[in-house]
Write a protein that holds these residues in place. Sequence first.
Motif, PDB file in Angstrom:
ATOM      1  N   ILE A 289     -10.544  23.423  30.120  1.00  0.00           N
ATOM      2  CA  ILE A 289     -10.779  23.565  31.562  1.00  0.00           C
ATOM      3  C   ILE A 289      -9.518  24.073  32.252  1.00  0.00           C
ATOM      4  O   ILE A 289      -9.572  24.994  33.075  1.00  0.00           O
ATOM      5  CB  ILE A 289     -11.246  22.221  32.167  1.00  0.00           C
ATOM      6  CG1 ILE A 289     -12.627  21.855  31.625  1.00  0.00           C
ATOM      7  CG2 ILE A 289     -11.263  22.295  33.699  1.00  0.00           C
ATOM      8  CD1 ILE A 289     -13.031  20.422  31.870  1.00  0.00           C
ATOM      9  N   ALA A 290      -8.383  23.484  31.898  1.00  0.00           N
ATOM     10  CA  ALA A 290      -7.114  23.921  32.491  1.00  0.00           C
ATOM     11  C   ALA A 290      -6.829  25.381  32.150  1.00  0.00           C
ATOM     12  O   ALA A 290      -6.435  26.168  33.027  1.00  0.00           O
ATOM     13  CB  ALA A 290      -5.977  23.017  32.019  1.00  0.00           C
ATOM     14  N   CYS A 291      -7.032  25.750  30.905  1.00  0.00           N
ATOM     15  CA  CYS A 291      -6.774  27.143  30.504  1.00  0.00           C
ATOM     16  C   CYS A 291      -7.724  28.106  31.204  1.00  0.00           C
ATOM     17  O   CYS A 291      -7.321  29.208  31.593  1.00  0.00           O
ATOM     18  CB  CYS A 291      -6.871  27.286  28.986  1.00  0.00           C
ATOM     19  SG  CYS A 291      -5.503  26.497  28.111  1.00  0.00           S
ATOM     20  N   LEU A 292      -8.967  27.701  31.368  1.00  0.00           N
ATOM     21  CA  LEU A 292      -9.906  28.548  32.104  1.00  0.00           C
ATOM     22  C   LEU A 292      -9.430  28.744  33.539  1.00  0.00           C
ATOM     23  O   LEU A 292      -9.477  29.858  34.080  1.00  0.00           O
ATOM     24  CB  LEU A 292     -11.310  27.947  32.083  1.00  0.00           C
ATOM     25  CG  LEU A 292     -12.371  28.740  32.845  1.00  0.00           C
ATOM     26  CD1 LEU A 292     -12.519  30.144  32.271  1.00  0.00           C
ATOM     27  CD2 LEU A 292     -13.693  28.007  32.822  1.00  0.00           C
ATOM     28  N   ASN A 293      -8.943  27.674  34.156  1.00  0.00           N
ATOM     29  CA  ASN A 293      -8.413  27.791  35.514  1.00  0.00           C
ATOM     30  C   ASN A 293      -7.206  28.733  35.549  1.00  0.00           C
ATOM     31  O   ASN A 293      -7.044  29.506  36.497  1.00  0.00           O
ATOM     32  CB  ASN A 293      -8.034  26.418  36.065  1.00  0.00           C
ATOM     33  CG  ASN A 293      -9.251  25.589  36.398  1.00  0.00           C
ATOM     34  OD1 ASN A 293     -10.316  26.117  36.695  1.00  0.00           O
ATOM     35  ND2 ASN A 293      -9.095  24.283  36.339  1.00  0.00           N
ATOM     36  N   MET A 294      -6.363  28.668  34.538  1.00  0.00           N
ATOM     37  CA  MET A 294      -5.203  29.559  34.475  1.00  0.00           C
ATOM     38  C   MET A 294      -5.640  31.015  34.313  1.00  0.00           C
ATOM     39  O   MET A 294      -5.078  31.912  34.934  1.00  0.00           O
ATOM     40  CB  MET A 294      -4.278  29.134  33.336  1.00  0.00           C
ATOM     41  CG  MET A 294      -3.612  27.792  33.566  1.00  0.00           C
ATOM     42  SD  MET A 294      -2.604  27.342  32.126  1.00  0.00           S
ATOM     43  CE  MET A 294      -2.677  25.570  32.188  1.00  0.00           C
ATOM     44  N   VAL A 295      -6.662  31.242  33.481  1.00  0.00           N
ATOM     45  CA  VAL A 295      -7.195  32.589  33.320  1.00  0.00           C
ATOM     46  C   VAL A 295      -7.751  33.084  34.656  1.00  0.00           C
ATOM     47  O   VAL A 295      -7.488  34.215  35.081  1.00  0.00           O
ATOM     48  CB  VAL A 295      -8.290  32.641  32.221  1.00  0.00           C
ATOM     49  CG1 VAL A 295      -9.067  33.955  32.266  1.00  0.00           C
ATOM     50  CG2 VAL A 295      -7.679  32.424  30.849  1.00  0.00           C
TER      51      VAL A 295
ATOM     52  N   HIS B 192     -15.223  31.881  30.209  1.00  0.00           N
ATOM     53  CA  HIS B 192     -16.100  30.751  30.510  1.00  0.00           C
ATOM     54  C   HIS B 192     -17.353  30.762  29.641  1.00  0.00           C
ATOM     55  O   HIS B 192     -17.764  29.730  29.119  1.00  0.00           O
ATOM     56  CB  HIS B 192     -16.496  30.756  31.991  1.00  0.00           C
ATOM     57  CG  HIS B 192     -17.412  29.641  32.359  1.00  0.00           C
ATOM     58  ND1 HIS B 192     -18.784  29.732  32.237  1.00  0.00           N
ATOM     59  CD2 HIS B 192     -17.154  28.392  32.829  1.00  0.00           C
ATOM     60  CE1 HIS B 192     -19.334  28.597  32.615  1.00  0.00           C
ATOM     61  NE2 HIS B 192     -18.366  27.762  32.986  1.00  0.00           N
ATOM     62  N   ASP B 193     -17.959  31.931  29.503  1.00  0.00           N
ATOM     63  CA  ASP B 193     -19.257  32.012  28.824  1.00  0.00           C
ATOM     64  C   ASP B 193     -19.174  32.163  27.307  1.00  0.00           C
ATOM     65  O   ASP B 193     -20.110  31.774  26.607  1.00  0.00           O
ATOM     66  CB  ASP B 193     -20.066  33.195  29.372  1.00  0.00           C
ATOM     67  CG  ASP B 193     -20.465  33.000  30.826  1.00  0.00           C
ATOM     68  OD1 ASP B 193     -20.267  31.893  31.371  1.00  0.00           O
ATOM     69  OD2 ASP B 193     -20.968  33.971  31.429  1.00  0.00           O
ATOM     70  N   TYR B 194     -18.059  32.730  26.798  1.00  0.00           N
ATOM     71  CA  TYR B 194     -18.016  33.043  25.368  1.00  0.00           C
ATOM     72  C   TYR B 194     -16.827  32.442  24.614  1.00  0.00           C
ATOM     73  O   TYR B 194     -17.015  31.781  23.596  1.00  0.00           O
ATOM     74  CB  TYR B 194     -18.024  34.569  25.156  1.00  0.00           C
ATOM     75  CG  TYR B 194     -19.213  35.231  25.807  1.00  0.00           C
ATOM     76  CD1 TYR B 194     -20.497  35.043  25.320  1.00  0.00           C
ATOM     77  CD2 TYR B 194     -19.051  36.019  26.943  1.00  0.00           C
ATOM     78  CE1 TYR B 194     -21.595  35.626  25.927  1.00  0.00           C
ATOM     79  CE2 TYR B 194     -20.142  36.613  27.563  1.00  0.00           C
ATOM     80  CZ  TYR B 194     -21.407  36.409  27.054  1.00  0.00           C
ATOM     81  OH  TYR B 194     -22.483  36.977  27.664  1.00  0.00           O
ATOM     82  N   VAL B 195     -15.623  32.685  25.109  1.00  0.00           N
ATOM     83  CA  VAL B 195     -14.430  32.289  24.356  1.00  0.00           C
ATOM     84  C   VAL B 195     -14.322  30.774  24.231  1.00  0.00           C
ATOM     85  O   VAL B 195     -14.237  30.234  23.117  1.00  0.00           O
ATOM     86  CB  VAL B 195     -13.145  32.896  24.972  1.00  0.00           C
ATOM     87  CG1 VAL B 195     -11.907  32.368  24.265  1.00  0.00           C
ATOM     88  CG2 VAL B 195     -13.196  34.416  24.928  1.00  0.00           C
ATOM     89  N   PHE B 196     -14.335  30.068  25.369  1.00  0.00           N
ATOM     90  CA  PHE B 196     -14.133  28.619  25.304  1.00  0.00           C
ATOM     91  C   PHE B 196     -15.317  27.862  24.707  1.00  0.00           C
ATOM     92  O   PHE B 196     -15.103  26.911  23.953  1.00  0.00           O
ATOM     93  CB  PHE B 196     -13.727  28.068  26.666  1.00  0.00           C
ATOM     94  CG  PHE B 196     -12.325  28.470  27.055  1.00  0.00           C
ATOM     95  CD1 PHE B 196     -11.255  28.203  26.218  1.00  0.00           C
ATOM     96  CD2 PHE B 196     -12.076  29.139  28.243  1.00  0.00           C
ATOM     97  CE1 PHE B 196      -9.961  28.577  26.559  1.00  0.00           C
ATOM     98  CE2 PHE B 196     -10.782  29.518  28.597  1.00  0.00           C
ATOM     99  CZ  PHE B 196      -9.731  29.237  27.742  1.00  0.00           C
TER     100      PHE B 196
END
Length: 178
Positions: free
Chosen positions: A128-134, A146-150
């Motif tokens: 979640i934190a890394c997604l926010n950073m992205v 959000h939809d594929y990598v994580f």
Amino acid sequence: MLKDLKPVLKILLRFVGIYLVLLLLYQLYLNRFDNAVIDPFSRWVAGQANWFQNTCGFTSCLQDGVGKEGIRFIIQGEYLTRMVEGCNAISVMIMFVAFIFAFYKGAKTIVFVILGLVALHVMNFVRIACLNMVMSDFPQYGKMFHDYVFPTIIYGTVIVLWIVWIKFFALKKEDETA
């Protein structure tokens, strides 16, 4: 023929039974917080993701959303993302637990489940934190992450844990000389 399938059916029925019971218990938990912005576990996960972001130098804070919107992540002064109940990885954890307990092997099952849940939880709040950073630095890649990598990373981790459980614990023959 049914005799040959009996062990497989037993495992499958155990998995489905455990999965449904855990899903029902989780739904009962969620029903208690139907009028809340978000349930306490999800709020806890958001807090840990927020802590991790701040530790990594992404100044952020949490803000309750409106209604059932969830929790907003305010990153470097800007509202970029929000976390809802589905982001807490409980559904993934339920599937993990049901599979491991379908191949129950005594106390080591409980230890493996606890360690696996801790690993999945840490991976989830870091995700979640890394997604926010992205989303903060590379918003054009946000949807892809959000939809594929994580999801690939978290479900891949579950599969790896399942393989480890089956290969090194569930199907391993007990040492007969001990």
